[in-house]
Write an enzyme that holds these catalytic residues in place. Structure first.
Site, mmCIF file in Angstrom:
data_model
loop_
_atom_site.group_PDB
_atom_site.id
_atom_site.type_symbol
_atom_site.label_atom_id
_atom_site.label_comp_id
_atom_site.label_asym_id
_atom_site.label_seq_id
_atom_site.Cartn_x
_atom_site.Cartn_y
_atom_site.Cartn_z
ATOM 1 N N SER B 154 0.840 -1.192 0.000
ATOM 2 C CA SER B 154 0.000 0.000 0.000
ATOM 3 C C SER B 154 0.886 1.256 0.000
ATOM 4 O O SER B 154 1.804 1.358 -0.817
ATOM 5 C CB SER B 154 -0.941 -0.047 1.210
ATOM 6 O OG SER B 154 -1.945 0.925 1.117
ATOM 7 N N ARG B 224 -11.542 5.966 10.371
ATOM 8 C CA ARG B 224 -11.107 4.577 10.405
ATOM 9 C C ARG B 224 -12.193 3.629 9.885
ATOM 10 O O ARG B 224 -11.894 2.661 9.177
ATOM 11 C CB ARG B 224 -10.718 4.208 11.837
ATOM 12 C CG ARG B 224 -10.186 2.800 12.006
ATOM 13 C CD ARG B 224 -8.943 2.544 11.200
ATOM 14 N NE ARG B 224 -8.263 1.322 11.607
ATOM 15 C CZ ARG B 224 -7.145 0.870 11.076
ATOM 16 N NH1 ARG B 224 -6.557 1.544 10.106
ATOM 17 N NH2 ARG B 224 -6.586 -0.237 11.500
ATOM 18 N N ASP B 319 -8.745 -6.344 -4.699
ATOM 19 C CA ASP B 319 -8.333 -5.059 -4.123
ATOM 20 C C ASP B 319 -8.903 -3.931 -4.978
ATOM 21 O O ASP B 319 -8.479 -3.726 -6.109
ATOM 22 C CB ASP B 319 -6.802 -4.994 -4.090
ATOM 23 C CG ASP B 319 -6.266 -3.728 -3.432
ATOM 24 O OD1 ASP B 319 -7.070 -2.826 -3.108
ATOM 25 O OD2 ASP B 319 -5.045 -3.651 -3.235
ATOM 26 N N HIS B 352 -7.974 -5.166 -0.325
ATOM 27 C CA HIS B 352 -6.677 -4.536 -0.080
ATOM 28 C C HIS B 352 -5.955 -5.171 1.113
ATOM 29 O O HIS B 352 -4.732 -5.301 1.115
ATOM 30 C CB HIS B 352 -6.909 -3.045 0.175
ATOM 31 C CG HIS B 352 -5.674 -2.219 0.204
ATOM 32 N ND1 HIS B 352 -4.809 -2.130 -0.867
ATOM 33 C CD2 HIS B 352 -5.134 -1.426 1.180
ATOM 34 C CE1 HIS B 352 -3.800 -1.327 -0.558
ATOM 35 N NE2 HIS B 352 -3.977 -0.888 0.672
ATOM 36 N N ASP B 353 -6.715 -5.566 2.106
ATOM 37 C CA ASP B 353 -6.148 -6.184 3.311
ATOM 38 C C ASP B 353 -5.373 -7.464 3.027
ATOM 39 O O ASP B 353 -4.606 -7.918 3.894
ATOM 40 C CB ASP B 353 -7.267 -6.510 4.306
ATOM 41 C CG ASP B 353 -7.371 -5.460 5.401
ATOM 42 O OD1 ASP B 353 -6.597 -4.483 5.353
ATOM 43 O OD2 ASP B 353 -8.227 -5.608 6.293
#
Lengths: 377, 377
Positions: B154, B224, B319, B352-353
């Site tokens: 990232s 968040r 992602d 993405h994680d």
């Protein structure tokens, strides 16, 4: 100068319903008020009415202007008017502000007759089923026993689906645009972030902010900014804004650097000055709750069993809020029941917002379908 | 009991750099401090060092635990350790908290030596280029003239790219995971909503909240929560949470109804209690500003002309924050310059994680690449 194909100057009306309404939440509303507008004329047979249901931030003002100096027409003016795809020379078109709304219908900022104070936090949670029941009261009031069509995009499309389930004998055609049979976890997640932005705004005061003379504008603008991201596709944002900056070079401070930031801040501020936060929360809750399968307890095709309407379903390729895949779930469940359904997937770059645009291919499909509804070739 | 393949108990170190650092913003930092950790041993030739750059909310604590009772290991513990893909028996691995961070390095909550008060709002905007320059000072301090590798996912991956551009002679291998050559308008839009949630929190006080004994927790938790939506794919959210509700039936109130809501609220609260809001703002700004083409003034392949590193680029199919398409833009620009590049697109549902997960296919690719870096078959 007269505007071409416009319904012209329009006026909102109020319908006060004295029949008590039992809500899904268990709350009983002894009476309620709906603000609505109509365009065109109800014919002698009372069979040319099309009800247009609005989405999250919409209202009953579909077309025309309130005065000749009114800057903007109703939100679906491109679609509705004499000789427009939804032709008001032929159809009697009804727009209604949903219960819980902030544009005239009974909602959180209305005065609760029992307490003589704004409902605020005590205004109940409303479901799409509740809306359909309240809209049904309006339809009865207008002397319509069967709607020629129920039309809506996004949350409005969900109402069209629910109408056909809830009052199967009262809906001849359901026109469902950019909708889904329910929200995904991601959809709910975006709604929850928006709601949390509002309820944690120090001006929210648990929903009782009217009496304090404040509004949770900061939360509401965050909710709207976030909403806008999901209404547009990544591609169209790239085309419109890309990485364009406001100045000739980076400023290296906390001000907005990029045009996309200015756009979102502008949209957020504008909305926060116009819309009621309690209504916004309830509209997103109505979206979350909508699920004809009741948590998969019944299959969608089984829920659709009693439907008598015909359907037009339209989706847009770049819509990632309610993607074509979700629309096709509805199509599939209709086909499972041998229900007549036309489906169009429009190639569009605008994302979810495409349903509000006047793309020719899209509007021509609607025009043809409405013509067919009249039996006109 | 000794943890298998763990680097064990670790301790952070501090590096105080007395060389002034000229930032992209024009601000001159007379001195700064970087908190870092190292694992494994620097070999005699000093050629086995791998610098790991962290992402938005990361820090220097990559692996191991601070004590035997420490609940969680470092954030990339699955990757880094003896006999793990990044093998600390072979490599000297460095984790560093970036300048502007809130985990020990000089940042907004540090004391400004000039004023003897926290920097707060006066802490400058930092760019990825600034980070690379500050990390270079650390590398020099550790006696490393050339890094065997710079690795990151990232925002960390962007730093690996920038290292290879900025110090071409100092990077043998750049390992760039789930990254992009710059942010799209949609990426910037999400960052801006997050920032606006923070700066409009009444506790933010323009960034000078330390002295008031408050923190803009409400804004930070919104930021968040929103971030989490973009880290996960729609699919994986559907699998994990779907429309699962917390109770057996709907409550019809403003409490969280769905499990996805509880999850996001929990993640938001946790983060807001741990992370510094001023740092969060600066990390997102660093992301926004990153653009080696400088607003398309030069083509990416032209920017890459002087690169001497070899590359491993990895992307994940689901992602949507930094999609495979964006990684391939980097691959293409490298190939245009005949730079050696291996590219792997991992089929993954986690979004993405996925870059933080320990999927075998993913970790085996990294293991093989690191082995090749050592010249080991």
């Amino acid at each position: 100068m007269k505007e071409k194909n416009s319904v012209g100057i329009v006026k909102s009306k109020n319908f006060i319903c004295k029949n008590p309404l039992k809500l899904d939440s268990g709350v009983l509303l002894n009476e309620f008020e709906l603000t609505y507008e109509t365009y065109g004329k109800l014919n002698a047979k009372h069979d040319n009415a099309v009800l247009v249901c609005h989405a999250l931030s919409g209202n009953h003002h579909l077309a025309g202007r309130y005065s000749s100096s009114d800057k903007y027409p109703g939100w679906w003016d491109s679609l509705i008017g004499p000789n427009k795809p939804l032709d008001t020379n032929k159809f009697f078109v009804i727009g209604v502000n949903n219960l819980g709304g902030s544009h005239g219908s009974t909602g959180p900022k209305s005065i609760n007759p029992k307490t003589k104070k704004p409902w605020g936090s005590t205004f109940p949670i409303i479901t799409i089923q509740d809306w359909i029941n309240s809209q049904n009261e309006l339809i009865n009031h207008l002397g319509i026993s069967k709607l020629s069509g129920v039309l809506g995009g996004s949350l409005g499309g969900m109402q069209a689906v629910q109408w056909s389930i809830q009052y199967p004998e009262k809906v001849k055609n359901a026109i469902v645009i950019a909708a889904a049979p329910n929200l995904t976890a991601q959809n709910i997640a975006f709604n929850e972030v928006a709601r949390q932005a509002i309820v944690t705004d120090t001006s929210f005061n648990k929903g009782d902010y009217y009496k304090l003379g404040v509004t949770p504008k900061m939360g509401l603008r965050i909710a709207r900014m976030l909403g806008h991201i999901t209404y547009l596709s990544d591609d169209v944002m790239g085309q419109k804004f890309g990485r364009k900056i406001k100045n000739t070079e980076y400023q290296y401070n906390l001000d907005t650097e990029f045009e996309i930031e200015s756009y979102l801040n502008y949209q957020g501020d504008k909305f926060a000055n116009e819309f009621d936060a309690n209504t916004y929360i309830r509209m997103t809750k109505a979206l979350d709750y909508f699920d004809p399968t009741n948590g998969n307890k019944r299959k969608l095709s089984s829920v659709f069993k009693e439907i008598q309407s015909e359907f037009l379903i339209i989706s847009f390729t770049s819509d990632w809020r309610f993607s074509p895949k979700r629309s096709k779930e509805i199509v599939k469940a209709l086909l499972d029941n041998n229900i007549k359904v036309s489906y169009a997937e429009i190639t569009a770059t605008s994302g979810h917002d495409a349903f509000l645009m006047s793309d020719d291919r899209y509007h021509n499909i609607l025009r043809s379908y409405f013509k067919r509804m009249l039996g006109v070739k």
